[in-house]
Scaffold this motif. Structure first.
Motif, PDB file in Angstrom:
ATOM      1  N   ARG A 147       0.842  -1.181   0.000  1.00  0.00           N
ATOM      2  CA  ARG A 147       0.000   0.000   0.000  1.00  0.00           C
ATOM      3  C   ARG A 147       0.886   1.243   0.000  1.00  0.00           C
ATOM      4  N   VAL A 148       0.528   2.234  -0.774  1.00  0.00           N
ATOM      5  CA  VAL A 148       1.259   3.500  -0.769  1.00  0.00           C
ATOM      6  C   VAL A 148       0.922   4.220   0.538  1.00  0.00           C
ATOM      7  N   PRO A 149       1.916   4.453   1.403  1.00  0.00           N
ATOM      8  CA  PRO A 149       1.612   5.030   2.719  1.00  0.00           C
ATOM      9  C   PRO A 149       1.326   6.522   2.710  1.00  0.00           C
ATOM     10  N   LEU A 150       1.968   7.278   1.803  1.00  0.00           N
ATOM     11  CA  LEU A 150       1.800   8.731   1.763  1.00  0.00           C
ATOM     12  C   LEU A 150       1.143   9.121   0.448  1.00  0.00           C
ATOM     13  N   ARG A 151      -0.058   9.718   0.535  1.00  0.00           N
ATOM     14  CA  ARG A 151      -0.813  10.008  -0.685  1.00  0.00           C
ATOM     15  C   ARG A 151      -1.214  11.460  -0.832  1.00  0.00           C
ATOM     16  N   THR A 152      -1.211  12.207   0.257  1.00  0.00           N
ATOM     17  CA  THR A 152      -1.699  13.583   0.183  1.00  0.00           C
ATOM     18  C   THR A 152      -0.594  14.571   0.548  1.00  0.00           C
ATOM     19  N   ALA A 153      -0.826  15.824   0.196  1.00  0.00           N
ATOM     20  CA  ALA A 153       0.131  16.877   0.551  1.00  0.00           C
ATOM     21  C   ALA A 153       0.306  16.952   2.064  1.00  0.00           C
ATOM     22  N   LYS A 154      -0.797  16.773   2.810  1.00  0.00           N
ATOM     23  CA  LYS A 154      -0.702  16.808   4.268  1.00  0.00           C
ATOM     24  C   LYS A 154       0.147  15.653   4.798  1.00  0.00           C
ATOM     25  N   ASP A 155       0.027  14.474   4.182  1.00  0.00           N
ATOM     26  CA  ASP A 155       0.846  13.324   4.592  1.00  0.00           C
ATOM     27  C   ASP A 155       2.336  13.656   4.473  1.00  0.00           C
ATOM     28  N   PHE A 156       2.714  14.210   3.327  1.00  0.00           N
ATOM     29  CA  PHE A 156       4.120  14.527   3.082  1.00  0.00           C
ATOM     30  C   PHE A 156       4.597  15.656   3.990  1.00  0.00           C
ATOM     31  N   ALA A 157       3.778  16.683   4.167  1.00  0.00           N
ATOM     32  CA  ALA A 157       4.171  17.804   5.020  1.00  0.00           C
ATOM     33  C   ALA A 157       4.401  17.339   6.450  1.00  0.00           C
ATOM     34  N   ALA A 158       3.531  16.472   6.947  1.00  0.00           N
ATOM     35  CA  ALA A 158       3.687  15.960   8.304  1.00  0.00           C
ATOM     36  C   ALA A 158       4.965  15.149   8.426  1.00  0.00           C
TER      37      ALA A 158
ATOM     38  N   LEU B  28       7.643  15.473   6.660  1.00  0.00           N
ATOM     39  CA  LEU B  28       8.795  16.351   6.500  1.00  0.00           C
ATOM     40  C   LEU B  28       8.855  17.438   7.570  1.00  0.00           C
ATOM     41  N   ALA B  29       7.883  17.435   8.471  1.00  0.00           N
ATOM     42  CA  ALA B  29       7.831  18.373   9.604  1.00  0.00           C
ATOM     43  C   ALA B  29       7.791  19.834   9.137  1.00  0.00           C
ATOM     44  N   VAL B  30       6.977  20.106   8.116  1.00  0.00           N
ATOM     45  CA  VAL B  30       6.770  21.476   7.641  1.00  0.00           C
ATOM     46  C   VAL B  30       5.275  21.696   7.452  1.00  0.00           C
ATOM     47  N   HIS B  31       4.860  22.955   7.380  1.00  0.00           N
ATOM     48  CA  HIS B  31       3.455  23.251   7.117  1.00  0.00           C
ATOM     49  C   HIS B  31       3.145  22.943   5.662  1.00  0.00           C
ATOM     50  N   VAL B  32       1.953  22.449   5.418  1.00  0.00           N
ATOM     51  CA  VAL B  32       1.593  22.045   4.065  1.00  0.00           C
ATOM     52  C   VAL B  32       1.639  23.230   3.102  1.00  0.00           C
ATOM     53  N   ASN B  33       1.299  24.430   3.562  1.00  0.00           N
ATOM     54  CA  ASN B  33       1.362  25.602   2.689  1.00  0.00           C
ATOM     55  C   ASN B  33       2.796  25.938   2.295  1.00  0.00           C
ATOM     56  N   HIS B  34       3.724  25.755   3.248  1.00  0.00           N
ATOM     57  CA  HIS B  34       5.142  26.013   2.946  1.00  0.00           C
ATOM     58  C   HIS B  34       5.660  25.000   1.935  1.00  0.00           C
ATOM     59  N   LEU B  35       5.324  23.736   2.125  1.00  0.00           N
ATOM     60  CA  LEU B  35       5.758  22.700   1.182  1.00  0.00           C
ATOM     61  C   LEU B  35       5.215  22.993  -0.207  1.00  0.00           C
ATOM     62  N   ASN B  36       3.956  23.376  -0.262  1.00  0.00           N
ATOM     63  CA  ASN B  36       3.344  23.646  -1.561  1.00  0.00           C
ATOM     64  C   ASN B  36       4.014  24.830  -2.258  1.00  0.00           C
ATOM     65  N   LYS B  37       4.331  25.878  -1.500  1.00  0.00           N
ATOM     66  CA  LYS B  37       4.985  27.051  -2.082  1.00  0.00           C
ATOM     67  C   LYS B  37       6.368  26.706  -2.619  1.00  0.00           C
ATOM     68  N   VAL B  38       7.142  25.937  -1.829  1.00  0.00           N
ATOM     69  CA  VAL B  38       8.497  25.557  -2.244  1.00  0.00           C
ATOM     70  C   VAL B  38       8.453  24.741  -3.532  1.00  0.00           C
ATOM     71  N   LEU B  39       7.555  23.766  -3.590  1.00  0.00           N
ATOM     72  CA  LEU B  39       7.479  22.915  -4.773  1.00  0.00           C
ATOM     73  C   LEU B  39       6.936  23.682  -5.972  1.00  0.00           C
ATOM     74  N   LYS B  40       5.994  24.579  -5.722  1.00  0.00           N
ATOM     75  CA  LYS B  40       5.448  25.389  -6.815  1.00  0.00           C
ATOM     76  C   LYS B  40       6.525  26.294  -7.397  1.00  0.00           C
ATOM     77  N   ASP B  41       7.351  26.871  -6.512  1.00  0.00           N
ATOM     78  CA  ASP B  41       8.428  27.756  -6.977  1.00  0.00           C
ATOM     79  C   ASP B  41       9.493  26.992  -7.748  1.00  0.00           C
ATOM     80  N   SER B  42       9.798  25.783  -7.317  1.00  0.00           N
ATOM     81  CA  SER B  42      10.910  25.037  -7.921  1.00  0.00           C
ATOM     82  C   SER B  42      10.496  24.201  -9.123  1.00  0.00           C
ATOM     83  N   THR B  43       9.219  23.751  -9.173  1.00  0.00           N
ATOM     84  CA  THR B  43       8.802  22.866 -10.262  1.00  0.00           C
ATOM     85  C   THR B  43       7.676  23.443 -11.105  1.00  0.00           C
TER      86      THR B  43
END
Length: 314
Positions: A221-232, A234-249
């Motif tokens: 089973r894929v354990p991490l599927r949502t932005a919130k899963d990954f943010a948690a 990686l110990a960052v806020h989901v909005n920060h993760l989204n901004k970083v990835l949006k800026d870089s990709t």
């Protein structure tokens, strides 16, 4: 490189051993692409010789030493005492002075840049943090790491004495293992000095995403599927993760995750006989309907139709 510098080194080593120079110098050295050799320091150590420092010099080869006894080193205008079980990386670009302070034990190997090119992907040793001119070349090892390093040097000596046709490929692999052992002792900021915090976060996200694949059994089973899963994770806020990835990709976190899930879905549809329900379940969808809706968004076709097309001979 020419063999002049190597000949000079072996001229220095020969009086400390029971071997003559022709024995120390490997046959056909001038015809080889690159050069490698390894020595046991105890075989070269003269307990009665003055404990003076070896002179500052820049040679044409790289050197990795495992020092099991106390000594002192001088490099780049720095001086430090070396405790037992230290791994030392020397480069032709930086003069290095070594002074034994007690009878010495340990091993060292030396090699040219050409020797390790095949295992560095075409890069030169100078591009590694360990051999940078502004780097720090001495690393204290844990007991377990010292045991592993000792075993690597023993394997080097065994292979060097063998007649195995591909022994130099193995020797390159042993050198690479020592390089990684040293790099593990360096802080992440040293290994990636040019990486910003945002770049490191992006890299960690991609690594975390990719480590979930491939799916090799329908029980996975894929354990991490949502932005919130990954943010948690990686110990960052989901909005920060989204901004970083949006800026870089240029893409959102959700889109990157969805694209990777769709990519894996295509592989499973094309290369396995799993049912649509098994694929949907492994990828984390509650039912086939949700999976089909998701797949159409990324592939513009239903999963069943994609499987039929993939199975149709061209």
């Amino acid at each position: 490189m020419t063999t002049t510098a190597l000949n000079e080194l072996y001229q220095e080593l020969a009086p400390c051993t029971d071997l003559n120079l022709s024995t120390l110098l490997p046959g056909g050295i001038q015809r080889e692409v690159g050069h490698f050799n390894t020595f046991d320091i105890a075989d070269l150590w003269e307990p009665t010789q003055p404990q003076s420092a070896t002179p500052y010099t820049c040679r044409s080869f790289y050197k990795i030493s495992l020092l099991r006894s106390r000594s002192r080193a001088y490099f780049a205008n720095q001086s430090l005492d070396i405790a037992p079980d230290a791994l030392v990386f020397s480069t032709p670009k930086v003069p290095f002075q070594w002074q034994p302070t007690e009878p010495q034990q340990g091993q060292f190997c030396l090699f040219t840049a050409e020797f390790v090119l095949p295992v560095l992907g075409g890069a030169t040793p100078d591009e590694l943090p360990l051999f940078r001119a502004d780097g720090y070349p001495v690393f204290q090892l844990t007991p377990a790491e010292a045991t592993r390093a000792t075993a690597i040097f023993a394997q080097m000596r065994t292979e060097l004495a063998s007649d195995y046709a591909y022994k130099y490929d193995l020797l390159r692999a042993y050198v690479l293992e020592l390089l990684h052992l040293g790099q593990k002792r360096q802080p992440a900021t040293t290994l990636h000095p040019s990486y910003s915090a945002a770049a490191r976060l992006s890299s960690r996200f991609v690594e975390l995403l990719e480590r979930q694949f491939p799916l090799t059994t329908s029980q996975q089973r894929v354990p991490l599927r949502t932005a919130k899963d990954f943010a948690a994770h990686l110990a960052v806020h989901v909005n920060h993760l989204n901004k970083v990835l949006k800026d870089s990709t240029g893409r959102t976190t959700t889109d990157l995750i969805g694209g990777r899930l769709a990519q894996e879905a295509k592989v499973l549809l094309r290369q396995t006989d799993w049912t649509l329900w098994e694929i949907a379940d492994s990828l984390g969808f509650v039912d086939v309907a949700h999976f089909s809706h998701f797949f159409r968004r990324y592939a513009a076709i239903s999963p069943g139709a994609f499987r039929m097309l993939a199975a149709t001979p061209i």
